[in-house]
Write a protein that holds these residues in place. Structure first.
Motif, short mmCIF file in Angstrom:
data_model
loop_
_atom_site.label_atom_id
_atom_site.label_comp_id
_atom_site.label_asym_id
_atom_site.label_seq_id
_atom_site.Cartn_x
_atom_site.Cartn_y
_atom_site.Cartn_z
N TYR A 51 0.83 -1.21 0.00
CA TYR A 51 0.00 0.00 0.00
C TYR A 51 0.86 1.25 0.00
CZ TYR A 51 -2.93 3.74 1.97
OH TYR A 51 -3.57 4.92 2.21
N VAL A 55 -2.71 6.32 -2.25
CA VAL A 55 -2.80 6.01 -3.68
C VAL A 55 -3.48 4.66 -3.92
CG1 VAL A 55 -1.55 5.80 -5.85
CG2 VAL A 55 -0.70 7.34 -4.07
N GLY A 56 -3.04 3.63 -3.24
CA GLY A 56 -3.67 2.34 -3.43
C GLY A 56 -2.76 1.19 -3.06
N GLU A 57 -3.27 0.01 -3.33
CA GLU A 57 -2.62 -1.21 -2.89
C GLU A 57 -2.55 -2.19 -4.05
OE1 GLU A 57 -3.41 -3.62 1.23
OE2 GLU A 57 -4.97 -3.71 -0.28
N ARG A 77 7.85 -3.35 -11.34
CA ARG A 77 7.92 -2.61 -12.59
C ARG A 77 6.94 -1.44 -12.48
NH1 ARG A 77 5.72 -4.64 -17.96
NH2 ARG A 77 6.24 -2.87 -19.29
N VAL A 79 4.43 0.70 -13.75
CA VAL A 79 3.53 0.69 -14.90
C VAL A 79 2.32 1.60 -14.72
CG1 VAL A 79 4.13 -1.66 -15.62
CG2 VAL A 79 2.24 -1.32 -14.01
N GLU A 238 -2.01 -14.13 -13.26
CA GLU A 238 -2.11 -12.76 -12.77
C GLU A 238 -3.50 -12.23 -13.09
OE1 GLU A 238 0.84 -8.90 -13.18
OE2 GLU A 238 0.58 -10.24 -14.83
N ARG A 239 -4.16 -11.67 -12.12
CA ARG A 239 -5.45 -11.04 -12.35
C ARG A 239 -5.58 -9.85 -11.41
NH1 ARG A 239 -5.57 -13.53 -16.28
NH2 ARG A 239 -7.17 -14.89 -17.17
N ASN A 240 -6.52 -8.98 -11.74
CA ASN A 240 -6.81 -7.85 -10.86
C ASN A 240 -7.14 -8.40 -9.47
OD1 ASN A 240 -8.50 -5.80 -9.48
ND2 ASN A 240 -8.24 -4.69 -11.39
#
Ligand code: FAD
Ligand code: SF4
Ligand code: SF4
Lengths: 279, 376
Positions: A51, A55-57, A77, A79, A238-240
């Motif tokens: 986190y 901004v977010g996690e 990375r 992105v 990998e997924r959201n």
């Protein structure tokens, strides 16, 4: 909440003890717990939710443990919004961390077997703890081959470590790039072109693959053509992901929650879903 | 438990009062605007006496009954999940100081809910969300505290709703899972009473206080007949035999494309569904940037952002979104939680603006089951 049980959605605070610029767009953070809690044990392939304040996690795999301090390493990375906020962190800064979550690479299953590791781009980071787990008990395994593909030479991660892997541990490390200018003396082409160039016994091999889905798809195909059976091939998905504990539903992939049933999967367990588009 | 008792309509007020006295927040069906919804109630005056709901694909309307039934309708547009798994909740707050910050978890309060008028399918839906939030390796603390002291006054359905198919899903119409009290409403020419079954010790002690008489055999028989009649009049059917395998084997089926042409990706079905649990998070900061909050909000697999990962959206078509929704409900849920994700309440059919009916979609896929056809 039940007495002092830790709420799985509340991060612990960690301090950045070191930042490393790995490539033009990737960096590593060394992290030390700010609380009383020890740095958690983790399996190679597991990930944490990091986190960045306000901004977010985001889910980021653990890419290793710092040699002396034992601090956690994450290789990231840059992105988008959160990864760029993480990129801005300096030594001494704080971030939030939840984890570790998810399944691990099958190190036990590799014993007495040859091991083929195929990585694409940032995909080498989640594989690095597996590589170190193999090196730690090198004599337990047969041939070990690391095949690493990136877009351009400037995307290569951890290049300084390759020599030790090769020299000290007798590991076959092969690198290829999609495209390069004339200065590049190495291989050019997709990572699957490296498979015939390393030695392993396909009937006694465990493969671990991490990279873009398309790259994993062709790698699986090539490994099968070489004679490997699907059940010995392991991949990461990998997924959201918004929670990493099976509440948010975002990472569903067929019957699996990637956060808890993955991210490392035996390929034969998810094959029909992996082969379905837009699932 | 003891033999069922009988409670008169008026005495239901005593039950509500008793629950309130014991600190329960009583929630039940009540009319708001043009719908029967679940909200705070404090007496039977708040219940939709003499009203029913007419439901069909893409259709909902309340209308007057010709009797004074208190529970003479079926399920509300909203489900109880709005109380247990609220649409929005703050997870925590973070305060910055210098290069560091601290995280302050939310103080949670036990709301001590008593739900009045929970249908059998809805009890099953709650049990299903329990598996998601409090019976796995991780505990959702908000759900846990909201759920902790939940007292359920269930109601056996006296009529089948226009979109219901609980019989197919084995979730009703008769209450057949955990409850505190279960009522069957009986309206005869000059009598209006409820047969009450008791399902827990705490309910038993409340009932003992109300001084009710034991139900006569004839009354029990009438109550049974009412429920049987509901079951027999269920207009919809979903064939669940081997449904998981059928859907997994038909992930590529022309019907997905076909339904995608009708579906608007509006997400109504997921919001209305009592078992859908997906959520997203939002991070907010105040103007100074020193105060941050993390909120969790209901989300839907019908939104594009749901599957966004760097480089694109995984499910970037209505086809893949609808397929995900339906195969999750009816197939992958079984692998994940050992039960169907559908309780047959019909909400997704009623509240779909274009009237898409999952029972029809399943039937259509079965009719041209790819694997079966290939085998011919
Ligand atoms: C199990 C797992 C392990 C990972 N390990 C690593 C790692 O070791 N190193 C690394 O660099 N990256 C890793 N990733 C990918 C990383 O999580 C994304 O690059 C990151 O979420 C992008 O966030 P952003 O806010 O910077 O990008 P934006 O494009 O601004 O994304 C916005 C939001 O979308 C979501 N999102 C976007 N891309 C992804 C993604 N690929 N996966 C999941 N959610 C995403 C996130 O919620 C993100 O905040 C991993 C992903 C998963 C699922
Ligand atoms: S899928 Fe439809 S019928 Fe089934 S529980 Fe959800 S809303 Fe009710
Ligand atoms: S099925 Fe109906 S309710 Fe669900 S997203 Fe599509 S149009 Fe909306």
């Amino acid at each position: 909440m039940d007495n002092n049980a830790q709420d799985p959605m509340v991060p612990q605070l960690y301090e950045v003890t070191r930042t490393i610029r790995e490539t033009h767009d990737s960096f590593s953070l060394h992290l030390k717990s700010k609380g009383d809690s020890d740095i958690p044990e983790f399996g190679p392939g597991q990930f944490n939710m990091l986190y960045a304040f306000g901004v977010g996690e985001v889910p980021i795999s653990i890419s290793g443990r710092a040699e002396k301090s034992g601090n956690l390493i994450h290789t990231i990375r840059n992105v988008g919004s959160v990864t760029s906020a993480l990129n801005d962190l300096k030594k001494g800064h704080t971030l939030g961390l939840r984890g570790p979550f998810g399944t691990s690479w099958p190190i036990e299953a590799c014993k007495k077997q040859d091991v083929v590791i195929i990585a694409g781009g940032i995909g080498l980071a989640p594989l690095r703890p597996a590589i170190y787990a193999l090196l730690k008990q090198r004599d337990q395994f047969g041939e070990i081959a690391i095949l690493y593909g990136v877009r351009q030479p400037k995307d290569l991660l951890f290049t300084k470590e390759f020599e030790t892997w090769r020299g000290k541990y007798g590991i076959q490390v092969k690198v290829t790039v999609d495209s390069a200018d004339r200065e590049w003396k190495g291989n050019v082409g997709v990572v699957t072109t490296l498979i015939p160039r390393v030695s392993f016994d396909p009937t006694h091999t465990v493969a671990m693959i991490c990279g873009p889905e398309i790259m994993m798809k062709f790698s699986i195909l090539a490994l099968k053509q070489s004679g490997m059976s699907e059940k010995n091939i392991f991949i990461t998905m990998e997924r959201n992901m918004k929670c990493a504990v099976g509440f948010c539903g975002h990472c569903q992939f067929g019957p699996a929650f990637i956060c808890k049933d993955g991210p490392v999967f035996a390929y034969n367990k998810i094959k029909p879903f992996f082969e379905t588009r837009d699932l | 438990m003891d033999k069922p008792s009988v409670i008169d309509k008026e005495d239901l007020n005593k039950l509500i009062a008793k629950l309130n006295q014991q600190g329960y927040k009583t929630i039940g069906p009540t009319i708001r605007g043009e719908a029967i919804v679940y909200d705070r109630i404090s007496s039977i005056e708040d219940l939709p006496e003499g009203w029913t709901d007419e439901q069909g694909p893409g259709h909902y309307r309340i209308k007057k009954r010709n009797d004074k039934a208190l529970f003479g309708f079926n399920v509300s547009p909203h489900s109880w999940k709005q109380f247990l798994h609220p649409p929005e909740k703050k997870l925590w707050t973070a305060e910055k100081n210098g290069s560091s910050f601290k995280i302050i978890p939310e103080e949670l309060e036990n709301p001590k809910f008593a739900f009045i008028g929970v249908r059998s399918c809805e009890l099953h839906a709650i049990a299903i969300q329990d598996k998601v939030f409090i019976q796995g390796p991780h505990i959702d603390s908000v759900y846990q505290i909201n759920r902790k002291d939940l007292f359920t006054v269930a109601v056996n359905c006296g009529q089948a709703g226009g979109t219901c198919f609980c019989v197919s899903m084995q979730t009703g119409p008769k209450v057949n899972s955990e409850f505190d009290l279960a009522l069957t409403e009986v309206l005869e020419k000059d009598k209006h009473y409820f047969v009450v079954e008791t399902g827990s010790d705490r309910a038993q002690s409340i009932i003992e206080n109300l001084d009710l008489r034991t139900a006569e055999n004839q009354e029990l028989k009438i109550a049974e007949e009412i429920i049987d009649n509901t079951a027999q009049n269920m207009g919809r059917f979903l064939d669940t035999e081997g449904i998981k395998e059928t859907l997994f084997e038909n992930l590529e089926h022309p019907r997905w494309e076909e339904v995608a042409n009708r579906c608007l990706s509006c997400a109504n079905c997921t919001m209305a569904c009592p078992t859908c649990f997906c959520s997203t998070v939002e991070d907010v900061t105040d103007i100074t940037g020193d105060h941050a909050e993390r909120w969790q909000k209901w989300d839907s697999c019908f939104t594009m952002d749901f599957t966004y990962i760097h480089g694109g959206h995984v499910r970037n078509s209505t086809k893949s979104q609808y397929r995900q929704w339906m195969t999750h409900k009816l197939a992958s849920w079984i692998d994940q939680f050992d039960s169907s994700g559908c309780v047959g309440c019909g909400r997704c059919i009623t509240w779909c603006p274009v009237g898409i009916d999952l029972t029809e979609e399943v039937a259509a896929i079965r009719k041209s089951d790819k694997t079966k056809i290939d085998n011919i």
